[in-house]
Write a protein that holds these residues in place. Structure first.
Motif, short mmCIF file in Angstrom:
data_model
loop_
_atom_site.label_atom_id
_atom_site.label_comp_id
_atom_site.label_asym_id
_atom_site.label_seq_id
_atom_site.Cartn_x
_atom_site.Cartn_y
_atom_site.Cartn_z
N GLY A 57 0.82 -1.21 0.00
CA GLY A 57 0.00 0.00 0.00
C GLY A 57 0.85 1.25 0.00
O GLY A 57 2.02 1.23 -0.33
N PHE A 58 0.25 2.39 0.38
CA PHE A 58 0.96 3.65 0.43
C PHE A 58 1.52 3.84 1.83
O PHE A 58 0.84 3.60 2.81
N SER A 59 2.75 4.27 1.91
CA SER A 59 3.37 4.41 3.23
C SER A 59 4.57 5.33 3.17
O SER A 59 5.05 5.68 2.10
N ASN A 60 5.04 5.71 4.34
CA ASN A 60 6.31 6.41 4.48
C ASN A 60 7.20 5.52 5.33
O ASN A 60 6.84 5.16 6.44
N LEU A 61 8.33 5.16 4.79
CA LEU A 61 9.28 4.32 5.48
C LEU A 61 10.35 5.21 6.10
O LEU A 61 10.93 6.05 5.42
N SER A 62 10.60 5.06 7.39
CA SER A 62 11.67 5.78 8.08
C SER A 62 12.64 4.74 8.62
O SER A 62 12.22 3.81 9.32
N VAL A 63 13.92 4.87 8.28
CA VAL A 63 14.93 3.89 8.66
C VAL A 63 16.05 4.58 9.43
O VAL A 63 16.59 5.60 8.98
N ASP A 64 16.40 4.03 10.57
CA ASP A 64 17.51 4.53 11.38
C ASP A 64 18.81 4.08 10.73
O ASP A 64 19.08 2.89 10.63
N VAL A 65 19.61 5.04 10.28
CA VAL A 65 20.90 4.73 9.65
C VAL A 65 22.05 5.32 10.46
O VAL A 65 23.16 5.50 9.94
N SER A 66 21.81 5.57 11.73
CA SER A 66 22.83 6.22 12.57
C SER A 66 24.08 5.37 12.75
O SER A 66 25.15 5.90 13.05
N GLN A 67 23.98 4.05 12.57
CA GLN A 67 25.14 3.19 12.75
C GLN A 67 26.00 3.10 11.48
O GLN A 67 27.08 2.54 11.51
N LEU A 68 25.51 3.65 10.35
CA LEU A 68 26.28 3.62 9.11
C LEU A 68 27.29 4.76 9.08
O LEU A 68 27.02 5.85 9.56
N ARG A 69 28.44 4.50 8.49
CA ARG A 69 29.49 5.52 8.38
C ARG A 69 29.20 6.47 7.23
O ARG A 69 28.39 6.16 6.35
N THR A 70 29.85 7.60 7.22
CA THR A 70 29.73 8.55 6.13
C THR A 70 30.07 7.85 4.82
O THR A 70 31.05 7.11 4.74
N GLY A 71 29.22 8.06 3.80
CA GLY A 71 29.47 7.45 2.50
C GLY A 71 28.22 7.32 1.67
O GLY A 71 27.13 7.72 2.08
N LYS A 88 19.81 5.74 -4.52
CA LYS A 88 21.05 6.08 -3.81
C LYS A 88 20.77 7.11 -2.73
O LYS A 88 19.88 7.94 -2.87
N PHE A 89 21.58 7.06 -1.66
CA PHE A 89 21.54 8.12 -0.67
C PHE A 89 22.92 8.24 -0.03
O PHE A 89 23.73 7.33 -0.08
N LEU A 90 23.17 9.41 0.53
CA LEU A 90 24.47 9.73 1.11
C LEU A 90 24.31 9.95 2.60
O LEU A 90 23.36 10.59 3.04
N ILE A 91 25.24 9.39 3.38
CA ILE A 91 25.34 9.67 4.81
C ILE A 91 26.48 10.66 4.98
O ILE A 91 27.59 10.43 4.49
N LYS A 92 26.20 11.77 5.63
CA LYS A 92 27.21 12.80 5.84
C LYS A 92 27.07 13.32 7.25
O LYS A 92 26.00 13.78 7.66
N ARG A 93 28.17 13.25 8.01
CA ARG A 93 28.14 13.74 9.39
C ARG A 93 29.21 14.77 9.61
O ARG A 93 30.20 14.84 8.99
#
Length: 93
Positions: A57-71, A88-93
């Motif tokens: 169905g229709f939804s909004n997915l929210s995912v915790d990516v705090s344990q992933l490194r920058t990249g 694609k998405f980028l993690i930047k801290r």
């Protein structure tokens, strides 16, 4: 609302947001089948780092990516037949 890729529609205006992300990512999507959809988060080399299941169905997915490194990362959506979409998405801290 986006691009239909056999079974899932993902908003093209902001397929993964925020991007770059810091601690979480959100994806707005709509499945066109009545079965759960699996998602996989991979590094750019294709190594699977996280996975989960979403309801149809229709939804909004929210995912915790705090344990992933920058990249740079990929999130792939697939049904049981292997049809899906990848973004694609980028993690930047």
């Amino acid at each position: 609302f986006g691009v239909d890729e056999n079974w899932i529609t993902i908003d093209n205006a902001s397929p993964v947001y925020p991007n770059p992300a810091k601690d979480h990512i959100n994806i707005d999507f709509r499945t066109t089948i009545a079965e759960p959809v699996n998602f996989f988060i991979m590094n750019i080399s294709g190594q699977n780092l996280m996975e989960g299941t979403m309801n149809p169905g229709f939804s909004n997915l929210s995912v915790d990516v705090s344990q992933l490194r920058t990249g740079l990362y990929l999130i792939s959506f697939k049904n049981h037949d292997g049809y899906g979409a990848t973004r694609k998405f980028l993690i930047k801290r």
